[in-house]
Design a protein around this motif. Structure first.
Motif, PDB file in Angstrom:
ATOM      1  N   PHE A  46      36.990  -2.526  45.877  1.00 18.10           N
ATOM      2  CA  PHE A  46      36.775  -2.578  47.325  1.00 18.10           C
ATOM      3  C   PHE A  46      37.155  -1.261  48.001  1.00 18.10           C
ATOM      4  O   PHE A  46      36.567  -0.901  49.026  1.00 18.10           O
ATOM      5  CB  PHE A  46      37.548  -3.748  47.927  1.00 18.10           C
ATOM      6  CG  PHE A  46      36.842  -5.068  47.769  1.00 18.10           C
ATOM      7  CD1 PHE A  46      35.838  -5.442  48.641  1.00 18.10           C
ATOM      8  CD2 PHE A  46      37.164  -5.916  46.723  1.00 18.10           C
ATOM      9  CE1 PHE A  46      35.169  -6.653  48.493  1.00 18.10           C
ATOM     10  CE2 PHE A  46      36.512  -7.131  46.554  1.00 18.10           C
ATOM     11  CZ  PHE A  46      35.512  -7.506  47.438  1.00 18.10           C
ATOM     12  N   SER A  47      38.109  -0.536  47.439  1.00 14.94           N
ATOM     13  CA  SER A  47      38.457   0.773  47.994  1.00 14.94           C
ATOM     14  C   SER A  47      37.326   1.766  47.776  1.00 14.94           C
ATOM     15  O   SER A  47      37.002   2.563  48.666  1.00 14.94           O
ATOM     16  CB  SER A  47      39.752   1.299  47.346  1.00 14.94           C
ATOM     17  OG  SER A  47      40.841   0.469  47.665  1.00 14.94           O
ATOM     18  N   PHE A  48      36.719   1.707  46.590  1.00 17.08           N
ATOM     19  CA  PHE A  48      35.545   2.554  46.352  1.00 17.08           C
ATOM     20  C   PHE A  48      34.433   2.218  47.333  1.00 17.08           C
ATOM     21  O   PHE A  48      33.810   3.110  47.920  1.00 17.08           O
ATOM     22  CB  PHE A  48      35.033   2.374  44.923  1.00 17.08           C
ATOM     23  CG  PHE A  48      33.652   2.922  44.712  1.00 17.08           C
ATOM     24  CD1 PHE A  48      33.446   4.284  44.522  1.00 17.08           C
ATOM     25  CD2 PHE A  48      32.535   2.085  44.738  1.00 17.08           C
ATOM     26  CE1 PHE A  48      32.163   4.801  44.368  1.00 17.08           C
ATOM     27  CE2 PHE A  48      31.255   2.587  44.578  1.00 17.08           C
ATOM     28  CZ  PHE A  48      31.069   3.956  44.392  1.00 17.08           C
ATOM     29  N   SER A  49      34.182   0.940  47.518  1.00 19.37           N
ATOM     30  CA  SER A  49      33.109   0.511  48.413  1.00 19.37           C
ATOM     31  C   SER A  49      33.377   0.967  49.838  1.00 19.37           C
ATOM     32  O   SER A  49      32.469   1.423  50.542  1.00 19.37           O
ATOM     33  CB  SER A  49      32.971  -1.017  48.366  1.00 19.37           C
ATOM     34  OG  SER A  49      32.751  -1.461  47.040  1.00 19.37           O
ATOM     35  N   SER A  50      34.630   0.858  50.280  1.00 22.79           N
ATOM     36  CA  SER A  50      34.983   1.303  51.630  1.00 22.79           C
ATOM     37  C   SER A  50      34.796   2.811  51.776  1.00 22.79           C
ATOM     38  O   SER A  50      34.275   3.293  52.790  1.00 22.79           O
ATOM     39  CB  SER A  50      36.442   0.923  51.930  1.00 22.79           C
ATOM     40  OG  SER A  50      36.822   1.353  53.213  1.00 22.79           O
ATOM     41  N   SER A  51      35.192   3.563  50.743  1.00 20.51           N
ATOM     42  CA  SER A  51      35.058   5.020  50.817  1.00 20.51           C
ATOM     43  C   SER A  51      33.594   5.455  50.810  1.00 20.51           C
ATOM     44  O   SER A  51      33.256   6.511  51.355  1.00 20.51           O
ATOM     45  CB  SER A  51      35.793   5.676  49.645  1.00 20.51           C
ATOM     46  OG  SER A  51      35.155   5.389  48.407  1.00 20.51           O
ATOM     47  N   ALA A  52      32.717   4.623  50.216  1.00 17.69           N
ATOM     48  CA  ALA A  52      31.298   4.982  50.157  1.00 17.69           C
ATOM     49  C   ALA A  52      30.665   5.023  51.538  1.00 17.69           C
ATOM     50  O   ALA A  52      29.724   5.786  51.770  1.00 17.69           O
ATOM     51  CB  ALA A  52      30.550   3.994  49.257  1.00 17.69           C
ATOM     52  N   HIS A  53      31.171   4.205  52.477  1.00 15.43           N
ATOM     53  CA  HIS A  53      30.578   4.245  53.826  1.00 15.43           C
ATOM     54  C   HIS A  53      31.533   4.790  54.884  1.00 15.43           C
ATOM     55  O   HIS A  53      31.123   5.033  56.021  1.00 15.43           O
ATOM     56  CB  HIS A  53      30.052   2.857  54.240  1.00 15.43           C
ATOM     57  CG  HIS A  53      31.102   1.792  54.365  1.00 15.43           C
ATOM     58  ND1 HIS A  53      31.989   1.734  55.394  1.00 15.43           N
ATOM     59  CD2 HIS A  53      31.391   0.725  53.572  1.00 15.43           C
ATOM     60  CE1 HIS A  53      32.771   0.676  55.253  1.00 15.43           C
ATOM     61  NE2 HIS A  53      32.441   0.055  54.155  1.00 15.43           N
ATOM     62  N   ASN A  54      32.800   5.023  54.515  1.00 14.31           N
ATOM     63  CA  ASN A  54      33.749   5.546  55.495  1.00 14.31           C
ATOM     64  C   ASN A  54      34.331   6.906  55.132  1.00 14.31           C
ATOM     65  O   ASN A  54      35.065   7.491  55.924  1.00 14.31           O
ATOM     66  CB  ASN A  54      34.910   4.556  55.680  1.00 14.31           C
ATOM     67  CG  ASN A  54      34.492   3.321  56.458  1.00 14.31           C
ATOM     68  OD1 ASN A  54      33.769   3.429  57.440  1.00 14.31           O
ATOM     69  ND2 ASN A  54      34.933   2.161  56.012  1.00 14.31           N
ATOM     70  N   GLY A  55      34.039   7.400  53.938  1.00 11.50           N
ATOM     71  CA  GLY A  55      34.590   8.686  53.532  1.00 11.50           C
ATOM     72  C   GLY A  55      35.822   8.533  52.657  1.00 11.50           C
ATOM     73  O   GLY A  55      36.415   7.452  52.545  1.00 11.50           O
ATOM     74  N   TRP A  56      36.249   9.638  52.053  1.00  7.41           N
ATOM     75  CA  TRP A  56      37.312   9.600  51.055  1.00  7.41           C
ATOM     76  C   TRP A  56      38.657   9.144  51.610  1.00  7.41           C
ATOM     77  O   TRP A  56      39.499   8.615  50.873  1.00  7.41           O
ATOM     78  CB  TRP A  56      37.472  10.976  50.406  1.00  7.41           C
ATOM     79  CG  TRP A  56      38.041  12.040  51.303  1.00  7.41           C
ATOM     80  CD1 TRP A  56      37.367  12.888  52.124  1.00  7.41           C
ATOM     81  CD2 TRP A  56      39.433  12.354  51.464  1.00  7.41           C
ATOM     82  NE1 TRP A  56      38.238  13.725  52.790  1.00  7.41           N
ATOM     83  CE2 TRP A  56      39.517  13.422  52.399  1.00  7.41           C
ATOM     84  CE3 TRP A  56      40.612  11.857  50.914  1.00  7.41           C
ATOM     85  CZ2 TRP A  56      40.724  13.969  52.793  1.00  7.41           C
ATOM     86  CZ3 TRP A  56      41.833  12.416  51.307  1.00  7.41           C
ATOM     87  CH2 TRP A  56      41.872  13.458  52.228  1.00  7.41           C
ATOM     88  N   LYS A  57      38.871   9.304  52.899  1.00  8.67           N
ATOM     89  CA  LYS A  57      40.161   8.920  53.461  1.00  8.67           C
ATOM     90  C   LYS A  57      40.411   7.408  53.396  1.00  8.67           C
ATOM     91  O   LYS A  57      41.565   6.970  53.527  1.00  8.67           O
ATOM     92  CB  LYS A  57      40.270   9.410  54.909  1.00  8.67           C
ATOM     93  CG  LYS A  57      40.399  10.929  55.013  1.00  8.67           C
ATOM     94  CD  LYS A  57      40.499  11.392  56.447  1.00  8.67           C
ATOM     95  CE  LYS A  57      40.565  12.923  56.517  1.00  8.67           C
ATOM     96  NZ  LYS A  57      40.597  13.421  57.919  1.00  8.67           N
ATOM     97  N   ALA A  58      39.353   6.644  53.190  1.00  5.38           N
ATOM     98  CA  ALA A  58      39.537   5.197  53.022  1.00  5.38           C
ATOM     99  C   ALA A  58      40.420   4.888  51.815  1.00  5.38           C
ATOM    100  O   ALA A  58      41.096   3.849  51.763  1.00  5.38           O
ATOM    101  CB  ALA A  58      38.180   4.509  52.881  1.00  5.38           C
ATOM    102  N   TRP A  59      40.413   5.787  50.828  1.00 12.37           N
ATOM    103  CA  TRP A  59      41.257   5.597  49.645  1.00 12.37           C
ATOM    104  C   TRP A  59      42.742   5.645  49.997  1.00 12.37           C
ATOM    105  O   TRP A  59      43.582   5.070  49.270  1.00 12.37           O
ATOM    106  CB  TRP A  59      40.960   6.671  48.595  1.00 12.37           C
ATOM    107  CG  TRP A  59      39.774   6.375  47.736  1.00 12.37           C
ATOM    108  CD1 TRP A  59      38.534   6.936  47.822  1.00 12.37           C
ATOM    109  CD2 TRP A  59      39.715   5.455  46.639  1.00 12.37           C
ATOM    110  NE1 TRP A  59      37.705   6.424  46.850  1.00 12.37           N
ATOM    111  CE2 TRP A  59      38.407   5.512  46.106  1.00 12.37           C
ATOM    112  CE3 TRP A  59      40.643   4.594  46.052  1.00 12.37           C
ATOM    113  CZ2 TRP A  59      38.003   4.723  45.023  1.00 12.37           C
ATOM    114  CZ3 TRP A  59      40.249   3.806  44.971  1.00 12.37           C
ATOM    115  CH2 TRP A  59      38.947   3.872  44.471  1.00 12.37           C
TER     116      TRP A  59
END
Length: 576
Positions: free
Chosen positions: A513-526
């Motif tokens: 889910f962190s990868f998925s979030s970063s895919a549409h929100n950018g690397w800072k989602a990690w």
């Protein structure tokens, strides 16, 4: 109607097939209970029904044309496949015409599952708008957790206490402090003991603390625009999850440490959602300071996590360099003051340095027990620590206690020449890489294997009070509920251990889910998941035993991360 019925029947057939393949991959089908088969089948059926209802097949066909998403789906499928696999003999002894279809079927199911989850997050089109949410809701969201967990508190009164608990409790009267288990938890016990001289006060404190943090997390998601029914569903999941009920009423420093990890995760979410402006408030910086200090002090592996997170924040939010540097300097300064002059003033005994050597000890022990390649010099040196026959006799692939607590184990040899021990260990590993890798894989099983090994174990929780000289005994206020909750906990680990009590499942889902979030929100989602992922990394480096409590934070953070991943925030200026 006929179309929906056809979809339901098709989904049921695929669900039955998928659950059968999955269970066969994990264990002998004859060993699976009816309830496990039923739950897995119903879950698979529901998944495929929703899959067909949203026309996911056609959508995934287009989605997976992008190499990144295809690679990610393949990667996570492979991770789940390895983590769920049963004993190698269980698979390899089957005829190839059975083993290959089982492998392909399970991989296909996991691939569809992973790809669908990634697609669902990335293509969630619902606009999530920031909302004004009164802070009073923090307490409203905390109430259900408090009510449910108070039943646990009354049922297991005055609290669950293991030998580790008494390591702290006995110091209250002796005033002889040791940091073998972080002494800060002992000092907290002393402070609360002065209010009520009962272990029950710790349970109340831990319930209120964890419930408040969960309330704050749900409030944060509500301000980010998550729908109210989802928020209350989240509250219900937190309140009813078995690990969340039993852990707050157990006297372990791990409860507060993992609660602090959850709070750090929520803080990171606020920083990311606000694109850094959250940091500018004094009260927020104070909260960041207290949380980081708690992580550094309540577990011996916490300080490196705090340092890495501070570096990541300085890199990600350079416009707020001054504020972050000040907070970081304050955390490090106070940590040093507590662990050096204050420890010296109170004569706090340091933890034995050999406590961090679980992995080297296990790799050496396995090399000896497997008749690995040892030189005469290495054998002589290792015999001076513990006779070789006792290394072999006391080696347990999943826990180091029988070796490091053996009466003939001479840790002074290691302490007197620490570098010499490390050099011997490194040479043993280099000469026996396969054996060393096997030892590592088994010792870290809890962190990466969803499916518990047949020769392994999981220490899920502790119930009751261990024998002690303080006269403390269980005295449940709700005897009937004590029996029912004990049965429920036993059932959860007996039938569904891989769902509730093997944290590897939580870790893999957090990564997905962190990868998925970063895919549409950018690397800072990690950054939101980094505190708990860094903690998992430290556990992978030196897990001493298969105790769920070491990775309890993964269970706490998972629900928050899943919900957070559906928030689209990269294009918004200051959503929170």
């Amino acid at each position: 109607m006929k179309y929906k019925l056809l979809l339901l029947l098709t989904s049921a057939a695929l669900g039955l097939f998928s659950s059968a393949a999955l269970i066969t991959w994990m264990q002998s089908p004859g060993d699976a209970s009816f309830m496990k088969i039923f739950v897995y089948t119903m879950g698979s059926t529901a998944f495929f029904y929703l899959f067909f209802m949203i026309d996911a097949f056609n959508k995934l066909t287009e989605f997976l044309k992008k190499p990144l998403y295809l690679s990610a789906s393949f990667f996570f499928s492979l991770l789940f496949l390895i983590s769920l696999m049963g004993e190698p003999d269980h698979i390899l002894t089957r005829p190839w015409y059975l083993a290959v279809p089982i492998f392909l079927s399970v991989f296909a199911v996991l691939f569809v599952f992973s790809a669908t989850l990634i697609y669902s997050v990335i293509h969630y089109k619902k606009e999530v708008l920031p909302l004004n949410s009164p802070k009073l809701k923090i307490f409203l969201y905390a109430v259900p957790c408090c009510l449910v967990w108070l039943v646990y508190w009354a049922s297991f009164f005055p609290g669950n206490m293991s030998p580790d608990s008494f390591n702290h409790w006995n110091q209250i009267t002796s005033q002889e402090f040791s940091n073998w288990h972080p002494v800060v938890y002992t000092w907290l016990m002393i402070a609360l003991h002065s209010i009520w001289a009962s272990p029950a006060v710790m349970g109340l404190f831990q319930i209120l603390l964890l419930a408040s943090i969960i309330g704050y997390g749900v409030h944060t998601l509500g301000k980010a625009g998550i729908k109210r029914w989802i928020l209350w569903t989240l509250v219900g999941l937190y309140a009813l999850a078995p690990m969340n009920g039993i852990f707050p009423v157990t006297l372990w420093k791990d409860v507060i440490y993992n609660a602090a990890l959850l709070l750090f995760t929520i803080i990171m979410a606020n920083i990311v959602l606000s694109r850094g402006t959250w940091i500018t408030k004094y009260s927020h910086m104070l909260l960041l300071f207290v949380t980081a200090l708690a992580i550094a002090l309540f577990r011996n592996n916490g300080f490196p996590i705090v340092l890495i997170m501070l570096v990541l924040l300085l890199i990600a939010y350079r416009p707020y360099f001054r504020q972050l540097l000040g907070a970081g300097a304050a955390v490090i300064g106070v940590y040093i003051i507590i662990t050096v002059p204050l420890f010296q003033a109170l004569d706090v005994k340091s933890a034995n340095a050999t406590e961090s050597l679980s992995m080297p000890i296990q790799q050496i022990a396995r090399t000896i027990s497997e008749d690995g390649n040892l030189s005469a010099e290495q054998s002589e040196y290792l015999s001076s620590i513990l006779p070789l026959e006792l290394w072999e006799e006391n080696y347990d692939p999943y826990i180091t206690d029988d070796i490091k607590f053996h009466e003939e184990y001479n840790s002074d040899i290691i302490l007197n020449d620490f570098s010499g021990f490390l050099k011997t260990w490194a040479s043993v590993v280099l000469n026996n890489p396969i054996i060393a890798l096997e030892a590592y894989a088994k010792q870290t099983s809890l962190a990466w294997q969803i499916n518990e090994p047949e020769d392994g174990y999981t220490s899920e929780y502790s119930i009751g009070i261990t024998d002690n000289e303080e006269g403390l005994e269980p005295a449940p206020l709700l005897t009937g509920m004590n029996e029912r909750l004990t049965e429920w906990l036993d059932y959860s680990r007996g039938e569904f251990i891989e769902i509730f009590w093997r944290p590897a499942a939580f870790t893999l889902l957090i990564l997905l889910f962190s990868f998925s979030s970063s895919a549409h929100n950018g690397w800072k989602a990690w950054l939101v998941a980094m505190p708990v992922l860094l903690n998992t990394g430290t556990i992978l480096a030196g897990l001493p035993a298969q105790d769920f409590r070491y990775l309890f934070g993964n269970a706490l953070v998972l629900f928050f991360i899943i919900t957070f991943s559906f928030v689209h925030f990269s294009g918004k200026k200051d959503p929170v």
